[in-house]
Design a protein around this motif. Structure first.
Motif, PDB file in Angstrom:
ATOM      1  N   THR A 112      83.026  12.397 100.298  1.00 13.57           N
ATOM      2  CA  THR A 112      82.581  11.076  99.878  1.00 13.57           C
ATOM      3  C   THR A 112      83.724  10.088 100.113  1.00 13.57           C
ATOM      4  O   THR A 112      84.889  10.410  99.898  1.00 13.57           O
ATOM      5  CB  THR A 112      82.186  11.085  98.387  1.00 13.57           C
ATOM      6  N   SER A 113      83.392   8.882 100.537  1.00 15.88           N
ATOM      7  CA  SER A 113      84.449   7.897 100.812  1.00 15.88           C
ATOM      8  C   SER A 113      85.083   7.392  99.515  1.00 15.88           C
ATOM      9  O   SER A 113      84.453   7.390  98.452  1.00 15.88           O
ATOM     10  CB  SER A 113      83.897   6.713 101.596  1.00 15.88           C
ATOM     11  N   ARG A 158      97.500   6.948  94.937  1.00  9.60           N
ATOM     12  CA  ARG A 158      97.471   7.835  96.103  1.00  9.60           C
ATOM     13  C   ARG A 158      96.704   7.245  97.275  1.00  9.60           C
ATOM     14  O   ARG A 158      96.846   7.706  98.393  1.00  9.60           O
ATOM     15  CB  ARG A 158      96.846   9.175  95.733  1.00  9.60           C
ATOM     16  N   GLY A 159      95.863   6.291  97.017  1.00 13.66           N
ATOM     17  CA  GLY A 159      95.061   5.703  98.082  1.00 13.66           C
ATOM     18  C   GLY A 159      95.653   4.416  98.602  1.00 13.66           C
ATOM     19  O   GLY A 159      96.197   4.363  99.703  1.00 13.66           O
ATOM     20  N   VAL A 160      95.569   3.369  97.808  1.00  8.62           N
ATOM     21  CA  VAL A 160      96.017   2.047  98.233  1.00  8.62           C
ATOM     22  C   VAL A 160      97.500   2.036  98.567  1.00  8.62           C
ATOM     23  O   VAL A 160      97.894   1.609  99.651  1.00  8.62           O
ATOM     24  CB  VAL A 160      95.691   0.987  97.149  1.00  8.62           C
ATOM     25  N   LEU A 199      95.899   4.505 102.608  1.00  4.24           N
ATOM     26  CA  LEU A 199      94.590   4.987 103.026  1.00  4.24           C
ATOM     27  C   LEU A 199      93.598   3.829 103.019  1.00  4.24           C
ATOM     28  O   LEU A 199      93.821   2.810 102.363  1.00  4.24           O
ATOM     29  CB  LEU A 199      94.106   6.107 102.107  1.00  4.24           C
ATOM     30  N   THR A 200      92.497   3.987 103.707  1.00  3.31           N
ATOM     31  CA  THR A 200      91.476   2.948 103.725  1.00  3.31           C
ATOM     32  C   THR A 200      90.308   3.382 102.843  1.00  3.31           C
ATOM     33  O   THR A 200      90.172   4.551 102.503  1.00  3.31           O
ATOM     34  CB  THR A 200      90.962   2.690 105.158  1.00  3.31           C
ATOM     35  N   SER A 201      89.460   2.431 102.552  1.00  9.66           N
ATOM     36  CA  SER A 201      88.322   2.726 101.680  1.00  9.66           C
ATOM     37  C   SER A 201      87.336   3.700 102.318  1.00  9.66           C
ATOM     38  O   SER A 201      86.552   4.327 101.623  1.00  9.66           O
ATOM     39  CB  SER A 201      87.614   1.434 101.281  1.00  9.66           C
TER      40      SER A 201
END
Length: 142
Positions: free
Chosen positions: A18-19, A56-58, A62-64
């Motif tokens: 899942t994104s 951990r993402g932004v 990482l991208t959405s």
């Protein structure tokens, strides 16, 4: 009182493909802070929090559209529905976490949060103690 008496049983989960955006939208729309990540048999393989998406993402670029599996916590700390709420509160404090998946027969059946424990007046001290331990920094702030 048992965890099953206070847990939220109407939960959503995602799979590791899942994104990030889709999970973040579910969190926003449902006003929740954590989503368990499960395999095709509803077995929890991870968990992701709103904080994970940011840290951990932004922050890591990482991208959405990237998969949520890239940022999920892979070590799932969980409780059984028959565990006493005092023990769940102790575990939250010890592990410094605010939410625990509730697992029965290898499948996720609910979530219990520090808020679920706090609304039970007789467990106010346990929830307060757990929250105090959770909120205590584990390393010095700079």
């Amino acid at each position: 009182m048992k965890v099953r008496d206070v847990m939220t049983s109407n939960i959503i989960a995602a799979n590791s493909n899942t994104s990030i955006a889709e999970v973040a939208k579910k969190m926003r729309d449902l006003n929740i802070g954590a989503v368990p990540i499960c395999d095709e048999n509803n077995y929890p393989i991870g968990i992701v929090t709103d904080r994970d998406i940011v840290i951990r993402g932004v922050v890591d670029g990482l991208t959405s559209s990237d998969d949520i599996g890239e940022i999920m916590s892979k070590q799932v700390i969980y409780v059984s529905p028959d565990m006493h709420v005092h023990e769940a509160a102790r575990l939250m404090g010890e592990k410094q976490i605010r939410r625990l998946p509730v697992i029965e027969n290898g499948r996720i059946i609910g979530m219990v949060s520090i808020g679920d424990l706090a609304v039970q007046n007789i467990y106010e001290n346990d929830a307060g103690h757990a929250l105090s331990e959770i909120s205590t920094p584990s390393r010095p702030m700079m």
